[in-house]
Design a protein around this motif. Sequence first.
Motif, PDB file in Angstrom:
ATOM      1  N   PHE A 305       0.883  -1.151  -0.062  1.00 56.72           N
ATOM      2  CA  PHE A 305      -0.063   0.057  -0.161  1.00 56.72           C
ATOM      3  C   PHE A 305       0.718   1.393   0.057  1.00 56.72           C
ATOM      4  O   PHE A 305       0.650   2.227  -0.907  1.00 56.72           O
ATOM      5  N   LEU A 368     -10.065  -4.925  -2.044  1.00 58.86           N
ATOM      6  CA  LEU A 368      -9.034  -5.104  -2.379  1.00 58.86           C
ATOM      7  C   LEU A 368      -8.979  -4.783  -3.868  1.00 58.86           C
ATOM      8  O   LEU A 368      -8.020  -4.154  -4.880  1.00 58.86           O
ATOM      9  N   TYR A 371      -9.105  -1.421  -5.481  1.00 59.17           N
ATOM     10  CA  TYR A 371      -7.759  -0.549  -5.677  1.00 59.17           C
ATOM     11  C   TYR A 371      -7.590   0.025  -6.830  1.00 59.17           C
ATOM     12  O   TYR A 371      -7.217   1.351  -6.911  1.00 59.17           O
ATOM     13  N   ILE A 386     -10.277   6.600  -1.346  1.00 60.38           N
ATOM     14  CA  ILE A 386      -9.156   5.844  -0.873  1.00 60.38           C
ATOM     15  C   ILE A 386      -9.023   5.878   0.674  1.00 60.38           C
ATOM     16  O   ILE A 386      -8.716   5.072   1.217  1.00 60.38           O
ATOM     17  N   SER A 390      -9.234   2.554   2.898  1.00 63.05           N
ATOM     18  CA  SER A 390      -8.115   2.335   3.752  1.00 63.05           C
ATOM     19  C   SER A 390      -8.784   2.114   5.143  1.00 63.05           C
ATOM     20  O   SER A 390      -8.011   1.317   5.995  1.00 63.05           O
TER      21      SER A 390
END
Length: 484
Positions: A305, A368, A371, A386, A390
């Motif tokens: 990340f 995931l 992303y 984001i 997160s």
Amino acid sequence: MEEGCRERLLKKNYYEDCPGCKVDQYKESQRGFPFREFFSMWIIVLGTALPISSLFPFLYFMVRDFHIAKRDEDIGYYAGYIGSSFMLGRALTSVFWGIIADRYGRKPVIVFGTVAVVIFNALFGLSVNFWMAITTRFLLGSLNGLLGPIKAYAAEIFRDEYQALGLSTISTAWGIGLIIGPALGGFLAQPADKYPTIFSKESLFGRFPYFLPCLCISLFALAVTVASCWLPETLHMHSVNTLPDDSEDGLEDASRGSNLNGKMEQNEEKGPIAKESLIKNWPLMSSIILYCVFSLHDMAYTEIFSLWAVSPRSLGGLSYTTNDVGELLSLSGLGLLLFQLFLYPYLERIIGATMIIRLGGVLSIPLLASYPFIALLSGFSLAFLISCASVLKNVISVSIITGLFILQNRAVEQHQRGAANGISMTAMSLFKAIGPAGGGTIFSWAQKRQHAVFLPGDQLVFFILNVVEAIGVLMTFKPFLAEK
């Protein structure tokens, strides 16, 4: 003496002479939310977690100043050794500290571990060469073995209705420490360059530019050490001499003695339980194996990340600065804290630890997978999505780890919890040492295939992370996972 009076006297002396039973009495006296116990667990684990990741913002520059790397390209190679030395030391000694905690108590291991942070974290900041840095980090990991025993301690110090909160406190404080640590390292390292009006080049912090963040963490650990001296011991160590010598008559002495002998015989009958092999305890070992899988995923995700966020847009990244990443992680830490404090205990009570682990793993997979597509956005929509992703990912990860803490501590009796958590920490540390190296390698490989037909660029990275997560979800079902 009446029978009721005799029993009360026997129970009174039993509580007075047995540390474990004193804690039973202490827990019985708890009323309402255990703020003091919650705060104690929080600061101890936070003081342990801070030094683990505080070095990463300045490690590159520290290795450069050692002049051990012949080329700039080699700095990361030596930095990797320093970064992994802590986990290696912890992996080698976690079982030992767990056994010590089961034999002599949780409190001595906790106090000794915080003292190790005070000494060796400060010495790391004073390192003058590569070998001193790697030695102090290794000793810090080797001698700071409290994370396993403190999980056993949290399971024992809280009343039953607050045990899930106690274990979630540990995982939350650990996650917050891994976020605050790098912030301290980034803001306080090289103070003579950043704050010349306060720190001169000739001062101690000018000659040792990486000492200030280490010193601040060590001072915090010193305060934690002093506070830990007032912790109650939770390990049951029953003493035979539980009665006063000035008995009223021989008949009552004999009566009490027979009662005590009966209790001691009952304890001796539990001998086979004490000798039960932890390796053969499948509920424990299956939860540890699952813990290793999710720990591998979490460490690889953490490494990937950060690299993905700061990598350029042309390579599928977000082109974030280190300050942007720090702010994002801070927001994640706040969301994590609120969830673990107010929602997780109730959720665990309703659906159970295993279901939380399973649902968390399932929800992580589509999260995931999104992303790489979030990276296609820009402006406010990118920042908002984001940030939400997160926060949600960190909440899920810590919830899974907390659930695994609960399963591990329920799988063994109290006299084996220290050793069981030591085994867990050893296995987890080895997998966490593999995670960053593996994640970085996969990330570098993926960025070289931006125009591939199948899973181009970062899509491959998050696909592999999801494969590991899917394996973890599969292992939450029988016969892979057994519950006691």
